[in-house]
Design an enzyme around this catalytic site. Structure first.
Site, PDB file in Angstrom:
ATOM      1  N   ASN A 149      -1.375   2.103  -0.349  1.00  0.00           N
ATOM      2  CA  ASN A 149      -2.712   1.752  -0.355  1.00  0.00           C
ATOM      3  C   ASN A 149      -3.721   2.720   0.586  1.00  0.00           C
ATOM      4  O   ASN A 149      -4.929   3.078   0.320  1.00  0.00           O
ATOM      5  CB  ASN A 149      -3.055   0.345   0.550  1.00  0.00           C
ATOM      6  CG  ASN A 149      -4.308  -0.070   0.365  1.00  0.00           C
ATOM      7  OD1 ASN A 149      -4.984  -0.243  -0.692  1.00  0.00           O
ATOM      8  ND2 ASN A 149      -5.089  -0.311   1.727  1.00  0.00           N
ATOM      9  N   GLU A 193      -4.386  -9.548   3.024  1.00  0.00           N
ATOM     10  CA  GLU A 193      -4.217  -8.610   2.167  1.00  0.00           C
ATOM     11  C   GLU A 193      -3.935  -9.301   0.865  1.00  0.00           C
ATOM     12  O   GLU A 193      -4.603  -8.960  -0.051  1.00  0.00           O
ATOM     13  CB  GLU A 193      -3.070  -7.452   2.441  1.00  0.00           C
ATOM     14  CG  GLU A 193      -3.559  -6.653   3.505  1.00  0.00           C
ATOM     15  CD  GLU A 193      -4.734  -5.721   3.414  1.00  0.00           C
ATOM     16  OE1 GLU A 193      -4.784  -5.136   2.337  1.00  0.00           O
ATOM     17  OE2 GLU A 193      -5.536  -5.850   4.467  1.00  0.00           O
ATOM     18  N   TRP A 244     -23.275  12.768 -11.316  1.00  0.00           N
ATOM     19  CA  TRP A 244     -21.822  13.471 -11.228  1.00  0.00           C
ATOM     20  C   TRP A 244     -21.774  14.862 -11.528  1.00  0.00           C
ATOM     21  O   TRP A 244     -22.440  15.241 -12.410  1.00  0.00           O
ATOM     22  CB  TRP A 244     -20.833  12.533 -11.603  1.00  0.00           C
ATOM     23  CG  TRP A 244     -20.878  10.993 -11.555  1.00  0.00           C
ATOM     24  CD1 TRP A 244     -21.577   9.998 -12.067  1.00  0.00           C
ATOM     25  CD2 TRP A 244     -20.654  10.375 -10.075  1.00  0.00           C
ATOM     26  NE1 TRP A 244     -21.494   8.863 -11.329  1.00  0.00           N
ATOM     27  CE2 TRP A 244     -20.962   8.961 -10.100  1.00  0.00           C
ATOM     28  CE3 TRP A 244     -20.097  10.798  -8.907  1.00  0.00           C
ATOM     29  CZ2 TRP A 244     -20.822   8.200  -9.104  1.00  0.00           C
ATOM     30  CZ3 TRP A 244     -19.957   9.820  -7.937  1.00  0.00           C
ATOM     31  CH2 TRP A 244     -20.157   8.511  -7.914  1.00  0.00           C
ATOM     32  N   TRP A 277      -7.039 -10.379  -0.658  1.00  0.00           N
ATOM     33  CA  TRP A 277      -7.965  -9.654  -1.525  1.00  0.00           C
ATOM     34  C   TRP A 277      -7.701  -9.701  -2.762  1.00  0.00           C
ATOM     35  O   TRP A 277      -8.624  -9.638  -3.645  1.00  0.00           O
ATOM     36  CB  TRP A 277      -7.628  -8.241  -1.045  1.00  0.00           C
ATOM     37  CG  TRP A 277      -8.397  -7.769   0.178  1.00  0.00           C
ATOM     38  CD1 TRP A 277      -7.904  -7.602   1.392  1.00  0.00           C
ATOM     39  CD2 TRP A 277      -9.685  -7.046   0.356  1.00  0.00           C
ATOM     40  NE1 TRP A 277      -8.760  -7.214   2.517  1.00  0.00           N
ATOM     41  CE2 TRP A 277     -10.044  -7.034   1.556  1.00  0.00           C
ATOM     42  CE3 TRP A 277     -10.791  -6.950  -0.528  1.00  0.00           C
ATOM     43  CZ2 TRP A 277     -11.108  -6.426   2.181  1.00  0.00           C
ATOM     44  CZ3 TRP A 277     -12.074  -6.595  -0.164  1.00  0.00           C
ATOM     45  CH2 TRP A 277     -12.186  -6.193   1.121  1.00  0.00           C
ATOM     46  N   TRP A 313     -16.501   7.863 -10.393  1.00  0.00           N
ATOM     47  CA  TRP A 313     -15.307   7.240 -10.090  1.00  0.00           C
ATOM     48  C   TRP A 313     -14.639   6.620 -11.200  1.00  0.00           C
ATOM     49  O   TRP A 313     -13.521   6.118 -11.115  1.00  0.00           O
ATOM     50  CB  TRP A 313     -15.859   6.356  -8.939  1.00  0.00           C
ATOM     51  CG  TRP A 313     -16.959   5.264  -9.335  1.00  0.00           C
ATOM     52  CD1 TRP A 313     -18.196   5.564  -9.677  1.00  0.00           C
ATOM     53  CD2 TRP A 313     -16.785   3.951  -9.832  1.00  0.00           C
ATOM     54  NE1 TRP A 313     -18.946   4.568 -10.137  1.00  0.00           N
ATOM     55  CE2 TRP A 313     -17.830   3.268 -10.316  1.00  0.00           C
ATOM     56  CE3 TRP A 313     -15.448   3.123 -10.318  1.00  0.00           C
ATOM     57  CZ2 TRP A 313     -18.178   2.272 -11.239  1.00  0.00           C
ATOM     58  CZ3 TRP A 313     -15.747   2.128 -10.617  1.00  0.00           C
ATOM     59  CH2 TRP A 313     -17.052   1.631 -11.104  1.00  0.00           C
ATOM     60  N   TRP A 344     -11.517   1.020  -6.066  1.00  0.00           N
ATOM     61  CA  TRP A 344     -12.438   2.211  -6.715  1.00  0.00           C
ATOM     62  C   TRP A 344     -14.053   1.849  -6.218  1.00  0.00           C
ATOM     63  O   TRP A 344     -14.554   2.946  -5.816  1.00  0.00           O
ATOM     64  CB  TRP A 344     -12.552   2.496  -8.226  1.00  0.00           C
ATOM     65  CG  TRP A 344     -11.386   3.376  -8.316  1.00  0.00           C
ATOM     66  CD1 TRP A 344     -10.104   2.972  -8.783  1.00  0.00           C
ATOM     67  CD2 TRP A 344     -11.371   4.669  -8.146  1.00  0.00           C
ATOM     68  NE1 TRP A 344      -9.130   4.153  -8.637  1.00  0.00           N
ATOM     69  CE2 TRP A 344      -9.837   5.310  -8.659  1.00  0.00           C
ATOM     70  CE3 TRP A 344     -12.117   5.792  -7.866  1.00  0.00           C
ATOM     71  CZ2 TRP A 344      -9.312   6.556  -8.188  1.00  0.00           C
ATOM     72  CZ3 TRP A 344     -11.643   7.099  -7.701  1.00  0.00           C
ATOM     73  CH2 TRP A 344     -10.346   7.354  -7.928  1.00  0.00           C
TER      74      TRP A 344
HETATM   75  P1  FAD Z   1       1.080  -5.085   0.650  1.00  0.00           P
HETATM   76  O1  FAD Z   1       0.291  -4.128   1.562  1.00  0.00           O
HETATM   77  O2  FAD Z   1       2.399  -5.284   0.756  1.00  0.00           O
HETATM   78  O3  FAD Z   1       0.237  -6.419   0.065  1.00  0.00           O
HETATM   79  C1  FAD Z   1       0.630  -7.143  -0.363  1.00  0.00           C
HETATM   80  C2  FAD Z   1      -0.229  -7.469  -1.660  1.00  0.00           C
HETATM   81  O4  FAD Z   1      -1.624  -7.757  -1.397  1.00  0.00           O
HETATM   82  C3  FAD Z   1      -0.122  -6.497  -2.913  1.00  0.00           C
HETATM   83  O5  FAD Z   1       0.897  -6.477  -3.423  1.00  0.00           O
HETATM   84  C4  FAD Z   1      -1.532  -6.759  -3.625  1.00  0.00           C
HETATM   85  O6  FAD Z   1      -1.238  -7.702  -4.427  1.00  0.00           O
HETATM   86  C5  FAD Z   1      -2.363  -7.385  -2.598  1.00  0.00           C
HETATM   87  N1  FAD Z   1      -3.293  -6.305  -1.904  1.00  0.00           N
HETATM   88  C6  FAD Z   1      -3.007  -5.595  -0.701  1.00  0.00           C
HETATM   89  N2  FAD Z   1      -4.080  -4.906  -0.622  1.00  0.00           N
HETATM   90  C7  FAD Z   1      -5.097  -5.016  -1.624  1.00  0.00           C
HETATM   91  C8  FAD Z   1      -6.281  -4.624  -1.857  1.00  0.00           C
HETATM   92  N3  FAD Z   1      -6.909  -3.617  -1.140  1.00  0.00           N
HETATM   93  N4  FAD Z   1      -6.868  -4.917  -2.950  1.00  0.00           N
HETATM   94  C9  FAD Z   1      -6.309  -6.193  -3.878  1.00  0.00           C
HETATM   95  N5  FAD Z   1      -5.043  -6.431  -3.549  1.00  0.00           N
HETATM   96  C10 FAD Z   1      -4.572  -6.059  -2.574  1.00  0.00           C
HETATM   97  N6  FAD Z   1      -3.812  -3.038  -6.257  1.00  0.00           N
HETATM   98  C11 FAD Z   1      -2.992  -3.578  -7.475  1.00  0.00           C
HETATM   99  O7  FAD Z   1      -2.422  -4.331  -7.430  1.00  0.00           O
HETATM  100  N7  FAD Z   1      -3.286  -2.973  -8.734  1.00  0.00           N
HETATM  101  C12 FAD Z   1      -4.281  -1.698  -8.809  1.00  0.00           C
HETATM  102  O8  FAD Z   1      -4.750  -1.649  -9.701  1.00  0.00           O
HETATM  103  C13 FAD Z   1      -4.828  -1.244  -7.540  1.00  0.00           C
HETATM  104  N8  FAD Z   1      -5.773  -0.326  -7.555  1.00  0.00           N
HETATM  105  C14 FAD Z   1      -6.178   0.197  -6.274  1.00  0.00           C
HETATM  106  C15 FAD Z   1      -6.966   1.243  -6.694  1.00  0.00           C
HETATM  107  C16 FAD Z   1      -7.850   1.822  -5.276  1.00  0.00           C
HETATM  108  C17 FAD Z   1      -8.671   2.828  -5.642  1.00  0.00           C
HETATM  109  C18 FAD Z   1      -7.498   0.996  -4.001  1.00  0.00           C
HETATM  110  C19 FAD Z   1      -8.061   1.483  -2.723  1.00  0.00           C
HETATM  111  C20 FAD Z   1      -6.377   0.119  -3.997  1.00  0.00           C
HETATM  112  C21 FAD Z   1      -5.801  -0.475  -5.130  1.00  0.00           C
HETATM  113  N9  FAD Z   1      -5.090  -1.433  -5.053  1.00  0.00           N
HETATM  114  C22 FAD Z   1      -4.401  -2.190  -6.321  1.00  0.00           C
HETATM  115  C23 FAD Z   1      -4.753  -2.446  -3.794  1.00  0.00           C
HETATM  116  C24 FAD Z   1      -3.539  -1.858  -3.138  1.00  0.00           C
HETATM  117  O9  FAD Z   1      -3.649  -0.438  -2.729  1.00  0.00           O
HETATM  118  C25 FAD Z   1      -2.440  -2.360  -3.625  1.00  0.00           C
HETATM  119  O10 FAD Z   1      -2.196  -3.480  -3.796  1.00  0.00           O
HETATM  120  C26 FAD Z   1      -1.096  -2.191  -2.720  1.00  0.00           C
HETATM  121  O11 FAD Z   1      -1.094  -0.576  -2.444  1.00  0.00           O
HETATM  122  C27 FAD Z   1       0.173  -2.514  -3.254  1.00  0.00           C
HETATM  123  O12 FAD Z   1       1.132  -2.089  -2.212  1.00  0.00           O
HETATM  124  P2  FAD Z   1       2.164  -3.469  -1.775  1.00  0.00           P
HETATM  125  O13 FAD Z   1       2.492  -4.373  -2.581  1.00  0.00           O
HETATM  126  O14 FAD Z   1       3.414  -2.780  -0.837  1.00  0.00           O
HETATM  127  O15 FAD Z   1       1.000  -4.057  -0.849  1.00  0.00           O
END
Ligand code: FAD
Length: 518
Positions: free
Chosen positions: A387, A320, A352, A323, A405, A428
């Site tokens: 997430n 994750e 849209w 990503w 979007w 997005w």
């Molecule tokens: P954990 O599950 O603990 O993951 C650890 C770290 O991995 C996160 O802190 C993040 O840095 C990275 N990560 C995890 N999932 C993703 C992912 N899908 N994409 C990129 N990095 C990821 N993340 C952001 O940091 N900033 C944003 O602006 C952002 N906008 C998002 C918008 C949408 C529509 C979606 C679907 C996802 C977005 N994310 C974003 C990704 C993800 O939702 C968040 O990183 C995550 O929810 C953060 O929670 P956590 O630190 O507990 O994640």
């Protein structure tokens, strides 16, 4: 040329000349999204250079209201940055390193003002970490040349990703546009280059003359938030207690998560009522924690010391965090995603709806779909959203409400404490099916099924949608259709803004029609 190539060529063309720069009065580090002393490549290199030259190290940060506006930076994120700067100033102060923070109103004035400061401080060398957004890359390319013309060397170093953009190529020598093969290559690359996970030591203590030479810099204070990004007193208090600032706090969160939760991450991470994820994203975005440190720490907790074997939860979490690297690689390679364009150009022709009333119900958590509303209210109250819920609400906006979007993307940026262009744009694009490695457009999340699957007991909904307190059992997922309309109405909960089946069909038709157009 891509902005990243502009920067690389500016850096390599100035490489030789800058060796002739005469020693002056200081070496400087420019903080941006890297607000930490530990494992910060540029800060470390600056400190090494200062030691080598016997010069003081100065650190600075520029606040630009116009820059915040251009990046749609959320007030909660600005507040988090400012609180982190306070902590950082104190930490650096212990090493006799000043942190100077100044507000520069207009973003285009930033390079000129920095040059003035560098001259005032007699800077020999400016160090900073690279940011992959288009404007930043172009600005830094220009600054490298501007600095050299003024007899100052400048380094812009890759630090924010574990593997830097441009390092990984597919078999055909191109940037990957699909995550899974990219991740395989990413893992192999990190295994082959163990140095990538080595941390950069914090800066050394400044020579004692630093305080005497630059007393004003030590006395300077951190400005307050610009008026366009200010919070109310209540919000300030709330966010401070939800999101304490500083790299020590980030490290403590990481440690606690790895000790208590990471092993169950794979099984629990999709359930928003369980605090099963790390909630480290605000720290990654502010740079109070490096991805390198996080991944190394997790891997060192693994039974195999590998990234893709051993404890399942650790493997999943590392994938994750990766990503985050992936989306930055995408941004650096395809900078047009930064310009309000779909990654997949064929999706530009979708008509849209632009229905303001519908958009308003989404923004305020009043759509009548409890899981969507709970998520939007979590965002408004905490500056963060789980997430799974980000995927649900993004899909709902783009597909059920057929709202562009990019309006949702912008709304997220203006409300998220972890707002990060690359990840947000990537998320997005995934949900709206217009991005890199997206969901196919005909896969439309059913909010009801998502709700039943990921919030089976309705605990998450009950926490955020108080109007549904009177609704018992599974009816919480769809109160009006499951015999609890009276209770929902009494609580003041709205009916569904759109019908699921109808909007699903409308979406399929509209996407298909858009794809069929030239
Ligand atoms: P954990 O599950 O603990 O993951 C650890 C770290 O991995 C996160 O802190 C993040 O840095 C990275 N990560 C995890 N999932 C993703 C992912 N899908 N994409 C990129 N990095 C990821 N993340 C952001 O940091 N900033 C944003 O602006 C952002 N906008 C998002 C918008 C949408 C529509 C979606 C679907 C996802 C977005 N994310 C974003 C990704 C993800 O939702 C968040 O990183 C995550 O929810 C953060 O929670 P956590 O630190 O507990 O994640």
């Amino acid at each position: 040329p891509r902005p990243i190539d502009l920067l690389n060529s500016a850096l390599s063309s100035t490489n030789r000349e800058r060796d002739n720069i005469e020693a002056k009065n200081s070496v400087v580090h420019w903080f941006k999204c890297d607000l930490r002393t530990q494992d910060n490549k540029s800060l470390h290199m600056a400190s090494e250079k200062a030691k080598e030259e016997g010069l003081p190290l100065i650190a600075f940060y520029i606040i630009s209201p116009q820059d915040f506006e251009a990046h749609l930076t959320a007030p909660v994120r600005v507040d988090f940055i400012l609180r982190n700067l306070e902590v950082l100033k104190e930490e650096l102060g212990k090493l006799d390193i000043p942190l100077y923070v100044e507000t520069v109103e207009k973003r285009k004035e930033i390079p000129g003002r920095i040059l003035e400061l560098l001259k005032e401080w007699g800077a020999r060398h400016l160090f900073t970490n690279v940011e992959y957004e288009v404007d930043e890359l172009r600005r830094e390319a220009k600054m490298v040349e501007m600095c050299l013309e003024n007899g100052i060397a400048m380094d812009v170093l890759p630090d924010t990703c574990v593997v830097s953009p441009g390092e990984l190529q597919s078999g055909s020598g191109k940037q990957y546009a699909v995550y899974t093969p990219w991740f395989r290559t990413w893992v192999a690359h990190v295994h082959d280059h163990p140095k990538l996970l080595e941390q950069f030591p914090p800066p050394s203590k400044n020579p004692s003359k630093a305080r005497k030479t630059f007393p004003k810099l030590f006395d300077s204070t951190i400005p307050s938030a610009p008026p366009n990004k200010s919070l109310t007193a209540e919000e300030k208090k709330r966010f401070k207690s939800l999101w304490p600032a500083g790299e020590e706090e980030a490290k403590a969160r990481l440690t606690k998560f790895c000790e208590q939760k990471i092993s169950g991450y794979t099984d629990h991470r999709n359930f928003p009522s369980e605090a099963a994820t790390s909630s480290l994203s605000p720290h990654f975005a502010a740079g109070t924690l490096s991805a390198r440190t996080a991944i190394k720490y997790a891997r060192d907790h693994n039974t195999t010391k590998k990234l893709n074997a051993g404890t399942q939860g650790i493997q999943t979490w590392i994938s994750e965090v990766a990503w985050r690297d992936f989306y930055k690689h995408v941004l650096a390679n395809w900078p047009y995603v930064c310009m309000n364009k779909s990654f997949k150009p064929e999706y530009t022709n979708i008509s849209w709806e632009y229905n303001d009333e519908h958009f308003e119900t989404w923004k305020t958590g009043q759509t009548g779909y409890p899981i969507v509303d709970a998520a939007m209210r979590q965002l408004l109250h905490t500056g963060w959203m789980h997430n799974r819920c980000r995927m649900i609400v993004a899909s709902f906006l783009a597909k059920h409400l057929l709202t562009d979007w990019r309006m949702g993307e912008a709304f997220f940026m203006t409300h998220l404490i972890d707002g990060d262009f690359a990840s947000n744009n990537g998320g997005w694009g995934f949900a709206a099916s217009t991005g890199v490695d997206p969901q196919p457009y005909f896969r439309i999340f059913n909010p009801l099924l998502q709700s039943e699957k990921f919030d089976a007991e309705g605990n998450y909904i009950r926490k955020w949608v108080k109007e549904l307190e009177g609704v018992k059992g599974k009816a919480i997922h769809d109160p009006y259709e499951r015999g609890c309309g009276k209770e929902a109405k009494k609580g003041g909960y709205p009916k569904r803004v759109v019908d699921h089946k109808e909007s699903r069909e409308r979406c399929l038709a509209r996407y298909k029609e858009g794809l069929g157009r030239e």
